[in-house]
Write a protein that holds these residues in place. Structure first.
Motif, mmCIF file in Angstrom:
data_model
loop_
_atom_site.group_PDB
_atom_site.id
_atom_site.type_symbol
_atom_site.label_atom_id
_atom_site.label_comp_id
_atom_site.label_asym_id
_atom_site.label_seq_id
_atom_site.Cartn_x
_atom_site.Cartn_y
_atom_site.Cartn_z
ATOM 1 N N ILE A 87 0.755 -1.228 -0.133
ATOM 2 C CA ILE A 87 -0.020 0.048 -0.067
ATOM 3 C C ILE A 87 0.858 1.248 0.008
ATOM 4 O O ILE A 87 0.656 2.208 -0.690
ATOM 5 N N CYS A 88 2.042 1.236 0.788
ATOM 6 C CA CYS A 88 2.883 2.408 0.726
ATOM 7 C C CYS A 88 3.401 2.589 -0.488
ATOM 8 O O CYS A 88 3.391 3.886 -1.045
ATOM 9 N N LYS A 89 4.085 1.665 -1.004
ATOM 10 C CA LYS A 89 4.601 1.960 -2.492
ATOM 11 C C LYS A 89 3.554 2.346 -3.495
ATOM 12 O O LYS A 89 3.877 3.005 -4.415
ATOM 13 N N ALA A 90 2.387 1.812 -3.497
ATOM 14 C CA ALA A 90 1.465 2.093 -4.451
ATOM 15 C C ALA A 90 0.943 3.603 -4.104
ATOM 16 O O ALA A 90 0.958 4.269 -5.201
ATOM 17 N N HIS A 91 0.909 4.015 -2.895
ATOM 18 C CA HIS A 91 0.942 5.430 -2.712
ATOM 19 C C HIS A 91 1.936 6.345 -3.281
ATOM 20 O O HIS A 91 1.724 7.256 -3.809
ATOM 21 N N GLU A 92 3.167 5.762 -2.991
ATOM 22 C CA GLU A 92 4.327 6.582 -3.272
ATOM 23 C C GLU A 92 4.215 6.748 -4.613
ATOM 24 O O GLU A 92 4.477 7.961 -5.405
ATOM 25 N N LEU A 121 -1.316 -0.707 -12.790
ATOM 26 C CA LEU A 121 -1.046 -1.999 -11.961
ATOM 27 C C LEU A 121 0.169 -2.862 -12.334
ATOM 28 O O LEU A 121 0.771 -3.432 -11.588
ATOM 29 N N LYS A 122 0.146 -3.085 -13.738
ATOM 30 C CA LYS A 122 1.471 -3.586 -14.332
ATOM 31 C C LYS A 122 2.681 -3.180 -13.947
ATOM 32 O O LYS A 122 3.630 -3.858 -13.555
ATOM 33 N N GLU A 123 2.864 -1.822 -13.881
ATOM 34 C CA GLU A 123 4.098 -1.222 -13.635
ATOM 35 C C GLU A 123 4.489 -1.546 -12.348
ATOM 36 O O GLU A 123 5.268 -1.519 -11.817
ATOM 37 N N LEU A 124 3.096 -1.280 -11.408
ATOM 38 C CA LEU A 124 3.393 -1.430 -9.993
ATOM 39 C C LEU A 124 3.682 -2.785 -9.686
ATOM 40 O O LEU A 124 4.782 -3.151 -8.700
ATOM 41 N N ALA A 125 3.161 -3.742 -10.264
ATOM 42 C CA ALA A 125 3.570 -5.319 -9.814
ATOM 43 C C ALA A 125 5.272 -5.531 -10.296
ATOM 44 O O ALA A 125 5.829 -5.877 -9.654
ATOM 45 N N ALA A 126 5.730 -4.908 -11.472
ATOM 46 C CA ALA A 126 6.960 -4.999 -11.959
ATOM 47 C C ALA A 126 8.046 -4.365 -10.747
ATOM 48 O O ALA A 126 9.001 -4.752 -10.466
ATOM 49 N N GLU A 127 7.334 -3.145 -10.211
ATOM 50 C CA GLU A 127 8.298 -2.512 -9.255
ATOM 51 C C GLU A 127 8.459 -3.404 -8.100
ATOM 52 O O GLU A 127 9.684 -3.534 -7.525
ATOM 53 N N LEU A 128 7.360 -4.199 -7.837
ATOM 54 C CA LEU A 128 7.491 -5.165 -6.580
ATOM 55 C C LEU A 128 7.967 -6.411 -6.791
ATOM 56 O O LEU A 128 7.992 -7.309 -5.781
ATOM 57 N N GLY A 129 8.159 -6.798 -7.952
ATOM 58 C CA GLY A 129 8.580 -7.923 -8.416
ATOM 59 C C GLY A 129 7.831 -9.214 -8.313
ATOM 60 O O GLY A 129 8.085 -10.368 -8.003
ATOM 61 N N SER A 165 3.719 -10.885 -9.882
ATOM 62 C CA SER A 165 2.741 -11.062 -10.902
ATOM 63 C C SER A 165 1.609 -10.065 -10.835
ATOM 64 O O SER A 165 1.299 -9.602 -9.847
ATOM 65 N N HIS A 166 1.001 -9.541 -11.832
ATOM 66 C CA HIS A 166 -0.056 -8.652 -12.189
ATOM 67 C C HIS A 166 -1.145 -9.417 -11.244
ATOM 68 O O HIS A 166 -1.858 -8.802 -10.378
ATOM 69 N N GLN A 167 -1.692 -10.629 -11.309
ATOM 70 C CA GLN A 167 -2.466 -11.242 -10.750
ATOM 71 C C GLN A 167 -2.488 -11.218 -9.153
ATOM 72 O O GLN A 167 -3.188 -11.074 -8.335
ATOM 73 N N ALA A 168 -1.060 -11.560 -8.649
ATOM 74 C CA ALA A 168 -0.644 -11.392 -7.251
ATOM 75 C C ALA A 168 -0.922 -10.124 -6.638
ATOM 76 O O ALA A 168 -1.317 -10.083 -5.569
ATOM 77 N N LEU A 169 -0.557 -9.080 -7.384
ATOM 78 C CA LEU A 169 -0.628 -7.647 -7.039
ATOM 79 C C LEU A 169 -2.226 -7.342 -6.779
ATOM 80 O O LEU A 169 -2.738 -6.617 -5.797
ATOM 81 N N SER A 170 -3.005 -7.575 -7.763
ATOM 82 C CA SER A 170 -4.390 -7.482 -7.689
ATOM 83 C C SER A 170 -4.879 -8.053 -6.433
ATOM 84 O O SER A 170 -5.723 -7.312 -5.915
ATOM 85 N N GLU A 171 -4.724 -9.326 -6.371
ATOM 86 C CA GLU A 171 -5.175 -9.797 -5.172
ATOM 87 C C GLU A 171 -4.966 -9.409 -3.884
ATOM 88 O O GLU A 171 -5.484 -9.364 -3.075
ATOM 89 N N ARG A 172 -3.522 -8.961 -3.779
ATOM 90 C CA ARG A 172 -3.018 -8.440 -2.593
ATOM 91 C C ARG A 172 -3.668 -7.133 -2.232
ATOM 92 O O ARG A 172 -4.084 -6.665 -0.907
ATOM 93 N N LEU A 173 -3.927 -6.340 -3.225
ATOM 94 C CA LEU A 173 -4.605 -4.949 -3.043
ATOM 95 C C LEU A 173 -6.012 -5.023 -2.674
ATOM 96 O O LEU A 173 -6.546 -4.448 -1.778
ATOM 97 N N ARG A 174 -6.648 -6.190 -3.316
ATOM 98 C CA ARG A 174 -8.061 -6.310 -3.017
ATOM 99 C C ARG A 174 -8.141 -6.848 -1.627
ATOM 100 O O ARG A 174 -9.016 -6.213 -0.667
#
Length: 232
Positions: free
Chosen positions: A174-179, A191-199, A201-210
């Motif tokens: 959440i902090c990285k997404a806000h930053e 979402l794709k760029e944020l997933a790449a920044e965090l290392g 997958s797109h799907q894993a990030l989507s589920e984590r944010l949800r």
């Protein structure tokens, strides 16, 4: 960092599901689950005989002995009226669900601090040496379909004062997404760029944010600690 985790697990994954079907007001507290020997379990319900019969007919446990009630009376004593705080002590041998759960916890350097249940649900409190062990344990619980919900996770020193419903991973996400401006309008990062920044997958990030959003909303709407997920 030493970590305490509180999990909620359905009884059909660990045990006592048949007992709850027969005795809806059944509650239990396990005296100890370390060492491999059948533990002592405090139980409560409408009366001792109903609880005993339900346990004896439950395929997830074996009744080794019926020991005493909460006042110290043995099971051979004359029956007395059941009070609202009456409990009965049994020595029970649990089935494969509990045995596998114990194995998963101990193999990840964890310890079971407490185990109790009501309303067709186990609540267990676990102690781990670090968050990596917590994540490894949770992954195995998911793999074996324990359907475990994390109700609270905190350091052993701040267990009583932990206020955030987010896990460390969720908080960092959440902090990285806000930053990076993910929550801005328009968004500063996809979402794709944020997933790449965090290392991840797109799907894993989507589920984590949800899951993070759900935890934050639940915490805002309730005075109780919101359920949490441990992210992969």
């Amino acid at each position: 960092m030493t970590t305490v985790v509180e999990l909620g697990i359905p009884t059909d994954r660990l045990g006592f599901a048949r007992t709850f079907d027969r005795v809806s007001t059944f509650e239990f507290q396990v005296g100890g689950m370390i060492g491999g020997s059948p533990p002592l379990v405090w139980t409560s319900g409408p009366d001792r005989d109903s609880v005993r019969r339900a346990l004896e007919e439950d395929p997830s446990v074996d009744v080794i002995a019926s020991v005493a009630d909460d006042a110290g009376r043995s099971t051979t004593d004359e029956e007395t009226a059941v009070g609202p705080n009456d409990r009965w002590l049994f020595r029970l041998a649990f089935g494969d669900g509990v045995k596998l759960f114990e194995e998963i916890v101990t193999e990840n350097d964890g310890a079971i601090l407490t185990a109790q249940g009501r309303d067709e649900r186990w609540m267990v409190k676990l102690l781990f040496h670090d968050r990596e062990s917590v994540s490894a344990c949770h992954e195995l619980l998911e793999q074996y379909d324990f359907a475990a919900d994390v109700c609270r996770i905190s350091g052993v020193n701040d267990l009583a004062t932990a206020r955030t419903p987010l896990t460390d991973t969720q908080y960092e996400t959440i902090c990285k997404a806000h930053e990076l401006g993910y929550f801005d309008v328009p968004r500063g990062v996809t979402l794709k760029e944020l997933a790449a920044e965090l290392g991840i997958s797109h799907q894993a990030l989507s589920e984590r944010l949800r899951r993070s959003h759900a935890a934050l909303v639940s915490a805002e709407l309730s005075d109780r600690s919101a359920p949490m997920e441990i992210d992969p």
